[in-house]
Motif scaffolding. Structure first.
Motif, mmCIF file in Angstrom:
data_model
loop_
_atom_site.group_PDB
_atom_site.id
_atom_site.type_symbol
_atom_site.label_atom_id
_atom_site.label_comp_id
_atom_site.label_asym_id
_atom_site.label_seq_id
_atom_site.Cartn_x
_atom_site.Cartn_y
_atom_site.Cartn_z
ATOM 1 N N VAL A 172 3.517 1.744 6.706
ATOM 2 C CA VAL A 172 3.476 1.366 4.551
ATOM 3 C C VAL A 172 5.383 1.578 3.967
ATOM 4 N N CYS A 173 5.724 2.822 5.052
ATOM 5 C CA CYS A 173 7.126 3.629 4.508
ATOM 6 C C CYS A 173 7.699 2.818 4.590
ATOM 7 N N SER A 174 9.706 3.315 3.970
ATOM 8 C CA SER A 174 10.092 1.882 3.971
ATOM 9 C C SER A 174 10.983 1.477 5.699
ATOM 10 N N ARG A 175 10.577 3.038 5.137
ATOM 11 C CA ARG A 175 11.964 3.224 6.802
ATOM 12 C C ARG A 175 13.149 3.345 7.319
ATOM 13 N N LEU A 176 13.467 3.464 6.097
ATOM 14 C CA LEU A 176 15.129 2.970 6.098
ATOM 15 C C LEU A 176 15.900 4.362 6.337
ATOM 16 N N SER A 177 14.835 5.831 6.323
ATOM 17 C CA SER A 177 16.462 6.985 6.221
ATOM 18 C C SER A 177 16.673 6.590 7.341
ATOM 19 N N PRO A 178 16.764 6.945 8.480
ATOM 20 C CA PRO A 178 17.548 6.898 9.609
ATOM 21 C C PRO A 178 18.797 5.723 9.178
ATOM 22 N N GLY A 207 10.583 10.967 16.163
ATOM 23 C CA GLY A 207 11.479 11.047 15.872
ATOM 24 C C GLY A 207 10.853 11.204 14.138
ATOM 25 N N TRP A 208 10.329 10.683 13.385
ATOM 26 C CA TRP A 208 9.638 9.737 11.950
ATOM 27 C C TRP A 208 8.895 10.912 11.884
ATOM 28 N N LEU A 209 8.582 11.323 10.665
ATOM 29 C CA LEU A 209 7.153 11.509 10.010
ATOM 30 C C LEU A 209 7.356 11.264 8.807
ATOM 31 N N THR A 269 15.153 11.833 13.320
ATOM 32 C CA THR A 269 16.573 10.515 13.474
ATOM 33 C C THR A 269 17.205 10.504 13.208
ATOM 34 N N ASP A 270 16.554 10.256 11.779
ATOM 35 C CA ASP A 270 17.255 10.030 9.736
ATOM 36 C C ASP A 270 17.809 11.945 9.514
ATOM 37 N N TYR A 271 18.117 12.978 10.884
ATOM 38 C CA TYR A 271 18.289 13.822 10.580
ATOM 39 C C TYR A 271 19.457 13.865 9.212
ATOM 40 N N GLU A 272 19.361 14.592 7.444
ATOM 41 C CA GLU A 272 20.685 14.325 6.881
ATOM 42 C C GLU A 272 20.233 15.031 5.851
ATOM 43 N N PRO A 273 21.539 16.308 6.672
ATOM 44 C CA PRO A 273 21.663 17.554 6.054
ATOM 45 C C PRO A 273 21.697 17.687 4.620
ATOM 46 N N GLU A 290 1.029 -0.778 -0.257
ATOM 47 C CA GLU A 290 0.034 -0.135 -0.036
ATOM 48 C C GLU A 290 0.562 0.981 -0.458
ATOM 49 N N TYR A 291 1.991 1.117 -0.667
ATOM 50 C CA TYR A 291 3.320 2.425 -0.632
ATOM 51 C C TYR A 291 2.197 3.412 -1.431
ATOM 52 N N ARG A 292 2.163 3.264 -2.196
ATOM 53 C CA ARG A 292 1.990 4.443 -3.229
ATOM 54 C C ARG A 292 0.450 5.047 -2.783
ATOM 55 N N ILE A 348 19.981 16.196 2.462
ATOM 56 C CA ILE A 348 18.038 16.043 1.631
ATOM 57 C C ILE A 348 18.172 17.663 2.939
ATOM 58 N N HIS A 349 18.278 17.369 4.105
ATOM 59 C CA HIS A 349 17.151 18.481 4.930
ATOM 60 C C HIS A 349 17.165 20.015 4.506
ATOM 61 N N TRP A 350 17.978 20.554 3.985
ATOM 62 C CA TRP A 350 18.778 21.827 3.931
ATOM 63 C C TRP A 350 18.267 22.220 2.310
ATOM 64 N N PRO A 351 18.189 20.768 1.781
ATOM 65 C CA PRO A 351 17.696 21.186 -0.100
ATOM 66 C C PRO A 351 16.081 21.640 0.686
ATOM 67 N N GLN A 352 15.579 20.432 0.722
ATOM 68 C CA GLN A 352 13.779 19.873 1.391
ATOM 69 C C GLN A 352 13.302 21.268 1.698
ATOM 70 N N VAL A 353 13.826 21.519 2.624
ATOM 71 C CA VAL A 353 13.846 22.703 3.332
ATOM 72 C C VAL A 353 13.477 24.024 2.541
ATOM 73 N N TRP A 367 15.390 10.085 -5.466
ATOM 74 C CA TRP A 367 15.454 11.687 -4.775
ATOM 75 C C TRP A 367 16.491 11.533 -4.178
ATOM 76 N N ARG A 368 16.563 10.768 -2.755
ATOM 77 C CA ARG A 368 17.528 11.148 -1.968
ATOM 78 C C ARG A 368 19.052 11.396 -2.474
ATOM 79 N N ALA A 369 19.878 10.719 -3.828
ATOM 80 C CA ALA A 369 20.826 11.022 -4.150
ATOM 81 C C ALA A 369 20.933 12.386 -4.488
HETATM 82 C C1 LIG Z 1 11.054 19.508 5.223
HETATM 83 C C2 LIG Z 1 11.841 18.211 5.546
HETATM 84 C C3 LIG Z 1 13.036 17.868 5.481
HETATM 85 C C4 LIG Z 1 13.469 16.139 5.296
HETATM 86 N N1 LIG Z 1 14.823 16.380 5.912
HETATM 87 C C5 LIG Z 1 15.012 15.204 5.163
HETATM 88 C C6 LIG Z 1 16.062 14.192 6.496
HETATM 89 O O1 LIG Z 1 16.707 15.416 7.092
HETATM 90 N N2 LIG Z 1 16.875 12.935 5.767
HETATM 91 C C7 LIG Z 1 15.999 12.422 5.618
HETATM 92 O O2 LIG Z 1 16.575 11.270 5.213
HETATM 93 N N3 LIG Z 1 14.668 12.810 4.796
HETATM 94 C C8 LIG Z 1 14.506 13.218 4.680
HETATM 95 N N4 LIG Z 1 13.465 14.473 4.141
HETATM 96 C C9 LIG Z 1 13.033 13.494 3.028
HETATM 97 C C10 LIG Z 1 11.679 12.339 3.310
HETATM 98 O O3 LIG Z 1 10.666 13.147 4.361
HETATM 99 C C11 LIG Z 1 12.409 11.379 3.794
HETATM 100 O O4 LIG Z 1 13.486 10.557 3.795
HETATM 101 C C12 LIG Z 1 11.595 9.918 3.909
HETATM 102 O O5 LIG Z 1 10.173 10.601 4.813
HETATM 103 C C13 LIG Z 1 12.029 9.238 5.842
HETATM 104 O O6 LIG Z 1 10.650 7.759 5.138
HETATM 105 P P1 LIG Z 1 10.948 6.718 4.422
HETATM 106 O O7 LIG Z 1 12.629 6.220 5.080
HETATM 107 O O8 LIG Z 1 9.816 5.770 5.061
HETATM 108 O O9 LIG Z 1 10.904 6.842 2.663
HETATM 109 P P2 LIG Z 1 10.562 6.278 1.729
HETATM 110 O O10 LIG Z 1 9.132 7.186 1.183
HETATM 111 O O11 LIG Z 1 10.620 4.593 2.042
HETATM 112 O O12 LIG Z 1 12.015 6.391 0.908
HETATM 113 C C14 LIG Z 1 12.788 5.816 0.940
HETATM 114 C C15 LIG Z 1 14.163 6.864 1.074
HETATM 115 O O13 LIG Z 1 14.531 7.986 -0.056
HETATM 116 C C16 LIG Z 1 14.560 8.763 0.187
HETATM 117 N N5 LIG Z 1 14.230 9.654 0.414
HETATM 118 C C17 LIG Z 1 12.174 9.326 0.853
HETATM 119 N N6 LIG Z 1 11.992 10.539 -0.026
HETATM 120 C C18 LIG Z 1 12.922 11.602 0.142
HETATM 121 C C19 LIG Z 1 12.227 13.013 -0.553
HETATM 122 N N7 LIG Z 1 11.629 13.745 -0.485
HETATM 123 N N8 LIG Z 1 13.659 13.141 -0.824
HETATM 124 C C20 LIG Z 1 15.592 13.105 -0.489
HETATM 125 N N9 LIG Z 1 14.720 11.784 -0.362
HETATM 126 C C21 LIG Z 1 14.286 11.138 -0.339
HETATM 127 C C22 LIG Z 1 15.156 8.231 1.970
HETATM 128 O O14 LIG Z 1 17.142 8.361 2.357
HETATM 129 C C23 LIG Z 1 14.169 7.850 2.182
HETATM 130 O O15 LIG Z 1 14.488 6.665 3.412
HETATM 131 C C24 LIG Z 1 12.991 15.656 4.064
HETATM 132 C C25 LIG Z 1 12.163 16.189 4.022
HETATM 133 C C26 LIG Z 1 11.161 17.187 3.320
HETATM 134 C C27 LIG Z 1 9.833 17.320 3.091
#
Ligand SMILES: Cc1cc2nc3c(=O)[nH]c(=O)nc-3n(C[C@H](O)[C@H](O)[C@H](O)COP(=O)(O)OP(=O)(O)OC[C@H]3O[C@@H](n4cnc5c(N)ncnc54)[C@H](O)[C@@H]3O)c2cc1C
Length: 508
Positions: A220-226, A334-336, A368-372, A206-208, A374-379, A273-275
Motif C-alpha cells: 500500500v505504500c508508494s515505494r517511490l523512495s529509491p 532492501g526496503w522496510l 536500496t533507497d539510502y538518502e543521506p 489502504e495507505y493510511r 533523510i537517513h541521518w536526521p531520521q536516525v 517530510w522528505r523535503a
Molecule cells: C531510521 C530511518 C531511516 C530512514 N532512511 C531513509 C532513507 O535512507 N531513504 C529514504 O528514502 N527514506 C528513509 N526513511 C524514511 C521512510 O521510512 C522511507 O522514506 C519510506 O519508508 C519509503 O517508502 P515509500 O517510498 O513507500 O514511502 P511512502 O510512505 O509512500 O512516502 C513517499 C515518499 O515520502 C518520503 N518519506 C516518507 N516517509 C518519510 C519520512 N518519515 N521522512 C522523510 N521522508 C519520508 C520518501 O521520499 C518516500 O518515498 C527513514 C526512516 C527512518 C525511521
C-alpha cells in the motif's frame, strides 16, 4: 568548447534544470567514484539500483540524441581530462545534498572550476534551499519552487560525438557483490511512474491503515523512495501529479473514487517530510556524524563494528522475533516501512545502547533507497539525539503483537517459528527451550533504563536552551508544500491536538 552536464542523484531528463540550462555542444557525464562506493554507507544493492537507473538514463538521453558518457575515477581528474581535450565552457549540475564525502568532493570540484575559470552552474533541487538563513521562510520558498512549471526534456542540444560513451560497469569498485539482497525494485522512470499511477488508481486506498504493518506496507505504500533518492523522478513532478490526482478525487463522487482523497493527502505529507528532512542535512552536513543536540553528543560512546550486540541486531538474531524478522526482511528486500525502520533504529539506540552512527551505517547499507538527507536526521530523531522531538521507545514485542498479531510476518522470515501458535511466535521463550535464541536483554528493563538516561539528560542545565537553538535551525514550522488546503489545515489541527496529548510521555 563544450558544456558538461554532470549527473549525480538526478538521473532523469524530465524536470532537469541543469540539462535545461545547457547550451550548444553538450556532454552528459556520470562519474562512477570508487571512493564513494567504498564508503561505509554504500552497498552493492544501492549500486545495482543505480546501475539500472543509469541504463534507463542512457536510453532516455539517447532518444534526445545525447550519449551518456560514463567515466570511473575522481571527479576533478575526470573533468581535468575532458577540459584538456575539449575545453569546458561551463559545468552544469544540481545541488546535491549528499554525504560528507560528496560534500568534500563538491568542494574539490569547485576548486578545480575556479582554478580553470570554468563557471559551475548548480541548480537547486526542488525541496531544498541552499544557504538557508531563516528557517521560518523555508516552507514558503519551497512552495514557490514546487509551483514552478515542470521542465520538458531539452531539444536541439548537440552531442560531443568524438567522446566514447564508456561502459556502465558491473561493479563500481572491487568488493563482494553479495549483500543478501534477493529482490531488487525495478529502476528508471517508467517503473517510478507506474508505482505512482498504481498507488493513485487503487493501491493507495489502504495507505493510511496499512502503511505501518510490514504485512501490508509493501503493497500500500508508494515505494517511490529509491526513485526519489536517485532522482529518476523529480520531487516536484511527484508532488504535482499527486496534487492533481487529489483534486480529481475530491471532484468525484465518493463511490467512484479509486482511493480516498485523504490517501493522496497523506502521500503529499510524506513528500513534504522528505523535503523537511533533507533540508536539515543540507543546513548542517555534520549531522551525519555529530548529534544535533550537544548533550546527546556528549553522551555518545562509540560502538565498534565487532560489538556483539550490534552484530546480533544487524543479523536479525536479537531473540525478539518480530524485530529479527524486520531486519531479515530488510536484508532480503532492501526496503522496510517507516515505522519498522523507526523501531529498528530506536531499539538499537535505546534498548541496546548502541551508538546511532554504528547502527545507522548498518541500515544505510541495507536500504536500496539510502538518502543521506533523510537517513541521518531520521536516525538521530529515532535515537533522541535532536533534543527537539519527543523520544519514542518502541517495545519490539508489543510492536509485533500490534502489527503482526498472528505472527505471519514472523513465520515468513523466521520459518523455524512457523509451527508455533501466534503468541509463541512472538515470545518463543515462553514455550519449549532451545527453539530460538533467548532475547539479548529484558525489553521492559532495558526500556526503563533508557527512559531514565534520557530523562536525566533532559533535566541537565542548559538542555532547554540548546534545544531551542536546534529548533531554530531545524524545527518544523508546520507549513506544508500544499499549504492553503482545508484537508491540510484539519490534519494540522488534529496533529497539534495529538502532540499536546503525547507531550512529555514516552511511548511504550
Ligand atoms: C531510521 C530511518 C531511516 C530512514 N532512511 C531513509 C532513507 O535512507 N531513504 C529514504 O528514502 N527514506 C528513509 N526513511 C524514511 C521512510 O521510512 C522511507 O522514506 C519510506 O519508508 C519509503 O517508502 P515509500 O517510498 O513507500 O514511502 P511512502 O510512505 O509512500 O512516502 C513517499 C515518499 O515520502 C518520503 N518519506 C516518507 N516517509 C518519510 C519520512 N518519515 N521522512 C522523510 N521522508 C519520508 C520518501 O521520499 C518516500 O518515498 C527513514 C526512516 C527512518 C525511521
Amino acid at each position: 568548447m563544450i558544456e558538461v552536464v554532470w549527473f549525480k542523484r538526478d538521473l532523469r531528463v524530465e524536470d532537469h534544470a541543469a540539462l535545461s540550462a545547457a547550451r550548444g555542444r553538450v556532454l552528459c557525464l556520470y562519474v562512477v567514484e570508487p571512493g564513494y562506493w567504498q564508503g561505509e554507507d554504500a552497498s552493492p544493492r544501492q549500486w545495482r539500483f543505480t546501475r539500472a537507473a543509469l541504463c534507463d538514463l542512457r536510453a532516455r538521453l539517447g532518444a534526445l540524441g545525447l550519449p551518456l558518457v560514463v567515466r570511473r575515477g575522481e571527479v576533478p581528474a575526470v573533468l581535468a581530462d575532458l577540459h584538456a581535450r575539449h575545453g569546458i565552457a561551463a559545468l552544469h549540475s544540481h545541488e546535491e545534498t549528499g554525504n560528507l564525502r560528496t560534500y568534500a568532493r563538491d568542494r574539490a570540484v569547485a576548486r578545480f572550476c575556479r582554478a580553470h575559470g570554468i563557471p559551475w552552474r548548480e541548480q537547486p533541487q526542488p525541496g531544498v534551499i541552499r544557504r538557508l538563513d531563516d528557517r521560518d521562510l523555508w516552507a514558503r520558498r519551497v512552495a514557490a519552487q514546487m509551483a514552478q512549471p515542470l521542465l520538458p526534456p531539452p531539444r536541439g542540444l548537440l552531442p560531443v560525438v568524438e567522446e566514447p560513451e564508456g561502459e556502465i560497469p558491473d561493479q563500481p569498485c572491487p568488493w563482494s557483490p553479495e549483500d543478501g539482497l534477493i529482490t531488487l525494485q525495478p529502476a528508471g522512470r517508467e517503473p517510478a511512474l507506474a508505482l505512482l499511477d498504481s498507488f493513485l488508481a487503487g493501491r493507495g486506498a489502504e495507505y493510511r491503515r496499512g502503511m505501518s504493518s510490514p504485512l501490508t506496507a509493501g503493497r500500500v505504500c508508494s515505494r517511490l523512495s529509491p526513485h526519489l533518492a536517485l532522482g529518476s523522478l523529480s520531487l516536484r513532478e511527484a508532488v504535482r501529479r499527486v496534487q492533481a490526482a487529489r483534486e480529481e478525487l475530491e471532484a468525484m463522487e465518493a463511490r467512484a473514487r479509486p482511493i480516498p482523497p485523504g490517501a493522496a493527502h497523506s502521500l503529499l505529507s510524506r513528500l513534504h517530510w522528505r523535503a523537511h528532512f533533507m533540508q536539515k542535512l543540507e543546513s548542517e552536513p555534520e549531522l551525519e556524524i555529530r548529534a544535533a543536540h550537544p548533550a546527546a553528543e556528549a553522551a555518545r560512546r562509540p560502538t565498534p563494528p565487532e560489538e556483539e550486540r550490534l552484530r546480533a541486531w544487524a543479523e536479525g538474531r536479537t531473540g525478539w522475533p518480530f524485530l529479527d524478522a524486520c531486519m531479515r526482511a530488510l536484508t532480503a528486500t532492501g526496503w522496510l516501512t517507516f515505522r519498522m525502520r523507526a523501531m529498528l533504529q530506536a531499539v538499537a539506540s535505546h534498548h541496546l545502547g548502541l551508538d546511532w552512527r554504528a547502527s545507522g551505517l548498518v541500515l544505510a547499507r541495507r536500504f536500496t533507497d539510502y538518502e543521506p538527507g533523510i537517513h541521518w536526521p531520521q536516525v538521530q530523531m529515532q535515537s533522541a539525539a535532536t533534543g527537539i522531538n519527543t523520544p519514542r521507545l518502541y517495545d519490539p514485542i508489543k510492536q509485533g503483537l500490534d502489527h503482526d498479531p498472528e505472527g505471519r510476518f514472523i513465520a515468513r522470515w523466521i520459518p523455524e517459528l512457523a509451527p508455533l501458535p501466534p503468541v509463541l511466535r512472538h515470545m518463543p521463550w515462553k514455550g519449549e527451550a532451545g527453539l530460538y535464541p533467548p532475547p539479548l536483554l529484558d525489553a521492559a528493563e532495558a526500556a526503563r533504563a533508557a527512559r531514565e538516561r534520557l530523562a536525566a539528560q533532559r533535566r541537565a542545565p542548559g538542555f532547554e536552551a540548546a534545544a531551542r537553538a536546534v529548533f531554530a535551525r531545524h524545527g518544523s514550522r508546520q507549513r506544508r508544500l500544499h499549504d492553503d488546503d482545508p484537508l491540510a489545515r484539519r490534519a494540522r489541527a488534529a496533529a497539534r491536538a495529538a502532540r499536546a496529548r503525547r507531550q512529555l510521555t514516552l511511548d511504550l
